[in-house]
Design a protein around this motif. Structure first.
Motif, PDB file in Angstrom:
ATOM      1  N   ALA A  29      44.467 -29.643  30.967  1.00 62.21           N
ATOM      2  CA  ALA A  29      45.463 -28.781  29.959  1.00 62.21           C
ATOM      3  C   ALA A  29      45.322 -27.261  30.671  1.00 62.21           C
ATOM      4  CB  ALA A  29      44.571 -28.650  28.673  1.00 62.21           C
ATOM      5  N   SER A  30      44.063 -26.988  31.086  1.00 66.27           N
ATOM      6  CA  SER A  30      44.176 -25.695  31.745  1.00 66.27           C
ATOM      7  C   SER A  30      45.052 -25.513  32.961  1.00 66.27           C
ATOM      8  CB  SER A  30      42.698 -25.336  32.391  1.00 66.27           C
ATOM      9  OG  SER A  30      41.583 -25.456  31.381  1.00 66.27           O
ATOM     10  N   ILE A 123      55.395 -34.683  19.046  1.00 65.88           N
ATOM     11  CA  ILE A 123      56.402 -35.329  20.150  1.00 65.88           C
ATOM     12  C   ILE A 123      55.365 -35.891  21.086  1.00 65.88           C
ATOM     13  CG2 ILE A 123      58.302 -35.033  21.499  1.00 65.88           C
ATOM     14  CD1 ILE A 123      59.597 -33.337  19.381  1.00 65.88           C
ATOM     15  N   ASP A 124      55.739 -36.954  21.696  1.00 67.22           N
ATOM     16  CA  ASP A 124      55.073 -37.536  23.179  1.00 67.22           C
ATOM     17  C   ASP A 124      56.193 -36.678  24.232  1.00 67.22           C
ATOM     18  OD1 ASP A 124      54.280 -38.698  25.244  1.00 67.22           O
ATOM     19  OD2 ASP A 124      54.917 -40.767  24.580  1.00 67.22           O
ATOM     20  N   THR A 446      50.843 -27.406  22.577  1.00 64.62           N
ATOM     21  CA  THR A 446      50.666 -28.615  23.113  1.00 64.62           C
ATOM     22  C   THR A 446      49.404 -28.716  23.196  1.00 64.62           C
ATOM     23  OG1 THR A 446      50.395 -27.712  25.552  1.00 64.62           O
ATOM     24  CG2 THR A 446      52.743 -28.267  24.853  1.00 64.62           C
ATOM     25  N   VAL A 447      49.077 -30.147  23.386  1.00 63.46           N
ATOM     26  CA  VAL A 447      47.442 -30.634  23.525  1.00 63.46           C
ATOM     27  C   VAL A 447      47.582 -31.788  24.571  1.00 63.46           C
ATOM     28  CG1 VAL A 447      46.765 -29.996  21.337  1.00 63.46           C
ATOM     29  CG2 VAL A 447      47.342 -32.348  21.755  1.00 63.46           C
ATOM     30  N   VAL A 448      46.428 -32.073  25.102  1.00 67.64           N
ATOM     31  CA  VAL A 448      46.222 -33.328  26.012  1.00 67.64           C
ATOM     32  C   VAL A 448      45.056 -34.076  25.044  1.00 67.64           C
ATOM     33  CG1 VAL A 448      45.473 -34.434  28.062  1.00 67.64           C
ATOM     34  CG2 VAL A 448      46.560 -32.291  28.214  1.00 67.64           C
ATOM     35  N   ARG A 453      47.197 -38.023  26.968  1.00 63.18           N
ATOM     36  CA  ARG A 453      48.680 -37.879  26.619  1.00 63.18           C
ATOM     37  C   ARG A 453      49.174 -36.410  26.388  1.00 63.18           C
ATOM     38  NH1 ARG A 453      51.878 -42.102  28.260  1.00 63.18           N
ATOM     39  NH2 ARG A 453      54.206 -41.860  27.230  1.00 63.18           N
ATOM     40  N   LEU A 454      49.864 -35.945  26.952  1.00 61.65           N
ATOM     41  CA  LEU A 454      50.455 -34.684  26.587  1.00 61.65           C
ATOM     42  C   LEU A 454      51.437 -34.661  25.459  1.00 61.65           C
ATOM     43  CD1 LEU A 454      50.427 -31.559  27.383  1.00 61.65           C
ATOM     44  CD2 LEU A 454      52.654 -32.039  28.768  1.00 61.65           C
TER      45      LEU A 454
END
Length: 488
Positions: A29-30, A123-124, A446-448, A453-454
């Protein structure tokens, strides 16, 4: 079809223990966002999102809390060129199962801190599939999360490498005209520190004085031109510390206290102040200016004498999103209008941004955009639109939109999220744009997740009474996404 590199990574991911997955997830994510920590710039960054805006507090005598979306120090490092290959390596895990995701989120959405109305959209990013939604197609007041729409529209219309020029041209009367191009980051301060190189009024004065001396001139008249923008200069919320009058010529966002972020006393005449400062700088360089600068319109055929350019639009977008900079956001909206053949006014900019979102194939039909910054309460945007903007910014087909992701604040580290997510799964993994007005709290980013999965998400709350509690509730929702492990 999933690329082979993703299939290989998926196999590796499933063999990694969960504890190690969290570490990998943090690093991924970073990297996706160009995390400022990695470049050593985080220590200078910080948020200012703690409650009610000062401008609205002054308008509402009954208000009892201070604060607002207060901006932070430090500038984000640009990750534009590095982001696409990193994004291509994500999405290896399976997406969350819809029922499992709903079971994780719906109890949290019942938190009374989220007020009388709320919406959510997840959302994917890899597939574009909506994994969860409630009220996602209804329009809500977005507050500063509307800056995502403004940024995407500007990048689409102009491209990430576009720069805004401030010029000096010869006037027909024998003097010179300082022509504003709409760059709010034009600075009169001495150069200091690292980060994006913003246009300098001092550099412009250097070049102008040199050009005049080459012509044998050491005395001149000075006028200034703000005609690139049209319409009212005051934001509909009126004079306040969160935004300067919106004009094509200003220095340091019209701030009167030497700050570069957050609420500050603003000039009532930023264009006139910029011209007077320019006259001072010319005097210091041996060029005398006769009388006070006057407003005038430069001739279309006027000869250019000197010019300076802003940092690339990608850097302006990142600064606007990380620090929730209202002045830059309004400038981005007007630059979009100019590129679209619309008047560079609040109305023209709103139309240009809305039209540009439609050209990107985004569901903007129910959106009602009134400004570029989100200070206007008449802005109305569906949660699904904001999530689609974020997912679109990760689309390999639209690399020009990547600064929408790289500019997002990092939970617990940068911008308006620096003092949020002090602990928990969301720290360093959630990247999101905040939004705060009286009774309105929003978060989109956004997140992982725990399966690699993003995901793009938007959470919107209206009718809130405790902004701090509402922010905690929103943060809990985003953190839950990171630790869900809800893959089907």
């Amino acid at each position: 079809m999933v690329p082979e590199v993703l299939r290989r990574q998926a196999g590796r991911w499933r063999n990694i223990p969960r504890a190690q997955r969290r570490t990998v997830r943090f690093v991924a994510a970073s990297a996706v966002a160009g995390l400022v920590v990695a470049t050593g710039a985080v220590a200078a960054a910080g948020p200012w999102d703690s409650g009610q805006r000062k401008a609205e507090r002054e308008r509402a005598a009954a208000a009892v809390r201070a604060g607002g979306e207060r901006h932070a120090a430090g500038s984000p490092a640009s990750g534009f060129s590095a982001a696409p290959p990193v994004l291509a390596a994500l999405g290896a895990g399976r997406p969350p199962a819809r029922q499992a995701l709903a079971a994780a989120l719906e109890p949290l959405l019942q938190d009374p801190a989220l007020g009388s109305a709320h919406a959510a959209s997840v959302i994917d990013v890899q597939t574009g599939d909506e994994l969860y939604g409630t009220g996602q197609d209804a329009a809500y007041t977005p507050a500063s999360t509307i800056k995502l729409a403004t940024a995407a529209a500007a990048l689409s219309a102009l491209g990430p490498d576009h720069r805004i020029e401030t010029t000096v041209v010869a006037s027909g009367s024998g003097g010179i005209v300082l022509v504003g191009g709409g760059d709010p980051t034009l600075t009169a301060l001495p150069a200091q520190g690292e980060g994006p190189r913003f246009a300098s009024l001092r550099d412009l004065a250097d070049a102008t004085a040199k050009a005049l001396r080459a012509r044998g001139t050491s005395r001149t008249k000075l006028a200034y031109d703000t005609s690139r923008y049209s319409g009212p200069v005051l934001h509909p919320i009126g004079p306040n510390d969160n935004i300067a009058p919106v004009t094509a010529l200003m220095v340091d966002e019209g701030r009167l206290d030497g700050s570069d972020k957050g609420p500050a006393e603003r000039s009532a005449d930023p264009a006139g102040d910029a011209a007077r400062k320019f006259a001072e700088l010319l005097h210091e360089r041996g060029v005398e200016v006769d009388s006070d600068p006057a407003e005038a319109r430069a001739e279309a055929s006027a000869q250019r004498i000197a010019a300076v350019s802003s940092a690339p639009l990608s850097a302006l977008v990142e600064r606007a999103l990380t620090n929730s900079d209202n002045d830059i956001a309004e400038a981005l909206a007007r630059q979009t209008a100019l590129a679209s053949g619309q008047p560079a006014s609040f109305e023209g900019a709103a139309k240009a941004v809305t039209d540009r979102l439609g050209k990107l194939g985004l569901p903007a039909g129910r959106a009602r955009i009134a400004d570029g910054s989100g200070l206007d309460r008449t802005d109305q945007v569906p949660a699904a639109l904001l999530s689609r903007i974020l997912a679109g910014a990760a689309d390999p087909a639209h690399p020009e939109l990547r600064p929408v992701l790289t500019g997002l604040p990092v939970a617990g580290f940068t911008g308006t999220l620096r003092d949020r997510y002090a602990s928990g799964d969301g720290k360093g993994v959630v990247r999101a744009k905040t939004g705060t007005l009286t009774g309105v709290n929003t978060l989109a980013g956004t997140v992982v997740d725990a399966d690699g999965r993003l995901l793009a998400f938007t959470f919107m709350a209206g009718g809130t009474s405790d902004p701090d509690a509402a922010q905690r509730a929103l943060d809990h929702l985003a953190s839950t996404l990171t630790g869900c492990g809800c893959a089907g």
